[in-house]
Design a protein around this motif. Structure first.
Motif, short mmCIF file in Angstrom:
data_model
loop_
_atom_site.label_atom_id
_atom_site.label_comp_id
_atom_site.label_asym_id
_atom_site.label_seq_id
_atom_site.Cartn_x
_atom_site.Cartn_y
_atom_site.Cartn_z
N ARG A 43 -35.29 -25.58 -20.70
CA ARG A 43 -36.09 -26.01 -19.56
C ARG A 43 -35.24 -26.32 -18.32
NH1 ARG A 43 -41.10 -28.45 -19.18
NH2 ARG A 43 -41.26 -29.72 -17.34
N ARG A 44 -34.18 -27.08 -18.50
CA ARG A 44 -33.36 -27.46 -17.34
C ARG A 44 -32.66 -26.24 -16.75
NH1 ARG A 44 -29.64 -30.07 -21.25
NH2 ARG A 44 -27.86 -28.67 -21.39
N ASP A 45 -32.25 -25.29 -17.60
CA ASP A 45 -31.61 -24.07 -17.11
C ASP A 45 -32.63 -23.19 -16.37
OD1 ASP A 45 -29.23 -24.88 -18.31
OD2 ASP A 45 -29.70 -23.83 -20.18
N LEU A 46 -33.84 -23.19 -16.87
CA LEU A 46 -34.91 -22.43 -16.23
C LEU A 46 -35.20 -23.01 -14.85
CD1 LEU A 46 -36.97 -20.17 -16.70
CD2 LEU A 46 -38.43 -21.85 -17.84
N ARG A 47 -35.29 -24.31 -14.77
CA ARG A 47 -35.56 -24.97 -13.48
C ARG A 47 -34.43 -24.72 -12.49
NH1 ARG A 47 -36.46 -31.22 -12.12
NH2 ARG A 47 -37.23 -30.89 -10.02
N SER A 54 -40.72 -28.02 -8.82
CA SER A 54 -40.68 -29.39 -9.34
C SER A 54 -40.86 -29.36 -10.86
CB SER A 54 -41.80 -30.23 -8.71
OG SER A 54 -43.06 -29.84 -9.23
N ASP A 55 -40.50 -30.45 -11.50
CA ASP A 55 -40.62 -30.53 -12.95
C ASP A 55 -42.08 -30.43 -13.38
OD1 ASP A 55 -39.14 -30.82 -15.43
OD2 ASP A 55 -40.26 -32.70 -15.65
N LYS A 56 -42.97 -31.06 -12.62
CA LYS A 56 -44.40 -31.02 -12.95
C LYS A 56 -44.94 -29.59 -12.82
CE LYS A 56 -48.99 -32.69 -11.66
NZ LYS A 56 -49.59 -31.59 -12.36
N VAL A 57 -44.57 -28.91 -11.77
CA VAL A 57 -45.06 -27.54 -11.57
C VAL A 57 -44.51 -26.62 -12.65
CG1 VAL A 57 -45.00 -25.56 -9.99
CG2 VAL A 57 -45.47 -27.84 -9.11
N LEU A 58 -43.25 -26.79 -13.03
CA LEU A 58 -42.67 -26.00 -14.11
C LEU A 58 -43.42 -26.28 -15.41
CD1 LEU A 58 -40.63 -24.05 -15.31
CD2 LEU A 58 -39.02 -25.96 -15.51
N SER A 59 -43.70 -27.55 -15.67
CA SER A 59 -44.44 -27.93 -16.87
C SER A 59 -45.82 -27.27 -16.90
CB SER A 59 -44.64 -29.44 -16.87
OG SER A 59 -44.24 -30.00 -18.05
N ASP A 60 -46.53 -27.35 -15.79
CA ASP A 60 -47.87 -26.74 -15.71
C ASP A 60 -47.79 -25.23 -15.93
OD1 ASP A 60 -48.87 -29.25 -15.16
OD2 ASP A 60 -49.14 -28.88 -13.00
N LEU A 65 -48.54 -20.35 -19.34
CA LEU A 65 -47.93 -19.15 -19.91
C LEU A 65 -47.88 -19.21 -21.44
CD1 LEU A 65 -45.12 -18.69 -17.25
CD2 LEU A 65 -47.21 -17.33 -17.50
N LEU A 66 -47.70 -20.40 -21.99
CA LEU A 66 -47.76 -20.57 -23.45
C LEU A 66 -49.18 -20.30 -23.95
CD1 LEU A 66 -45.55 -23.76 -23.75
CD2 LEU A 66 -45.08 -21.60 -24.91
N ALA A 67 -50.16 -20.85 -23.25
CA ALA A 67 -51.56 -20.66 -23.64
C ALA A 67 -51.97 -19.20 -23.51
CB ALA A 67 -52.48 -21.54 -22.78
N GLY A 68 -51.39 -18.51 -22.54
CA GLY A 68 -51.70 -17.09 -22.33
C GLY A 68 -50.86 -16.17 -23.18
N VAL A 69 -50.12 -16.71 -24.10
CA VAL A 69 -49.23 -16.02 -25.04
C VAL A 69 -48.25 -15.05 -24.36
CG1 VAL A 69 -50.74 -16.30 -27.04
CG2 VAL A 69 -50.91 -14.22 -25.71
N LEU A 70 -47.82 -15.42 -23.16
CA LEU A 70 -46.80 -14.63 -22.46
C LEU A 70 -45.42 -15.22 -22.69
CD1 LEU A 70 -48.74 -14.08 -19.14
CD2 LEU A 70 -48.38 -12.43 -20.97
N VAL A 71 -45.39 -16.50 -23.05
CA VAL A 71 -44.14 -17.23 -23.30
C VAL A 71 -44.29 -17.95 -24.64
CG1 VAL A 71 -42.75 -19.19 -22.51
CG2 VAL A 71 -43.55 -17.51 -20.87
N GLU A 72 -43.16 -18.04 -25.35
CA GLU A 72 -43.16 -18.82 -26.60
C GLU A 72 -42.10 -19.90 -26.50
OE1 GLU A 72 -42.66 -15.80 -29.51
OE2 GLU A 72 -40.64 -15.27 -28.85
N ARG A 73 -42.33 -20.95 -27.26
CA ARG A 73 -41.46 -22.13 -27.28
C ARG A 73 -40.80 -22.21 -28.64
NH1 ARG A 73 -42.29 -27.56 -28.87
NH2 ARG A 73 -41.45 -29.08 -27.41
N HIS A 74 -39.47 -22.35 -28.63
CA HIS A 74 -38.72 -22.47 -29.88
C HIS A 74 -38.03 -23.83 -29.92
CE1 HIS A 74 -39.18 -18.22 -30.85
NE2 HIS A 74 -38.96 -17.98 -29.56
N ALA A 75 -38.39 -24.64 -30.89
CA ALA A 75 -37.74 -25.93 -31.09
C ALA A 75 -36.68 -25.76 -32.16
CB ALA A 75 -38.76 -26.98 -31.50
N HIS A 76 -35.45 -26.12 -31.84
CA HIS A 76 -34.34 -26.00 -32.78
C HIS A 76 -34.06 -27.36 -33.41
CE1 HIS A 76 -33.36 -21.97 -31.25
NE2 HIS A 76 -33.73 -22.46 -30.08
#
Length: 125
Positions: A43-47, A54-60, A65-76
């Motif tokens: 996230r910080r590298d993306l920003r 802003s952090d809020k706009v990136l979050s939104d 994009l996650l809901a639209g299945v265009l982006v996926e989130r990987h927790a390590h």
């Protein structure tokens, strides 16, 4: 279904074209997608790569994009926890296809477009 019915169906609010064009309704969503083109990012590298978001706009944007299945989130499972965001296959196809075509068009015709917009603003429209 007749040809007329098929044409009318294409114009309803839930049609495929509207779903596709809605992907560009939020200013930062295509920017986030483009920033992920090079591969997964934290996230910080993306920003930092985007700049000016802003952090809020990136979050939104990430939530949409996650809901639209265009982006996926990987927790390590690391200490501290690390989360990366990456394009899905669908997101990759959007970035590599229509977004790249639009980018080429913008490079080719951007000056002409901006000039026309300035001319119209000068007319008070």
């Amino acid at each position: 279904m007749t040809d007329h019915d098929a044409h009318c169906y294409e114009l309803v609010a839930d049609c495929r074209l509207r779903a596709a064009t809605d992907l560009f309704a939020h200013t930062w969503d295509p920017v986030v997608l483009a920033a992920l083109r090079g591969g997964p990012r934290r996230r910080r590298d993306l920003r930092a790569a985007i700049g000016g978001i802003s952090d809020k706009v990136l979050s939104d944007s990430l939530h949409r994009l996650l809901a639209g299945v265009l982006v996926e989130r990987h927790a390590h499972a690391e200490a501290p926890p690390r989360i990366d965001y990456a394009l899905t296959g669908l997101g990759q196809s959007l970035v590599e296809g229509p977004m790249m075509a639009l980018g080429r068009w913008a490079v080719e015709h951007g000056d002409e477009l901006l000039e026309a917009q300035e001319t119209e603003r000068g007319k008070g429209l």
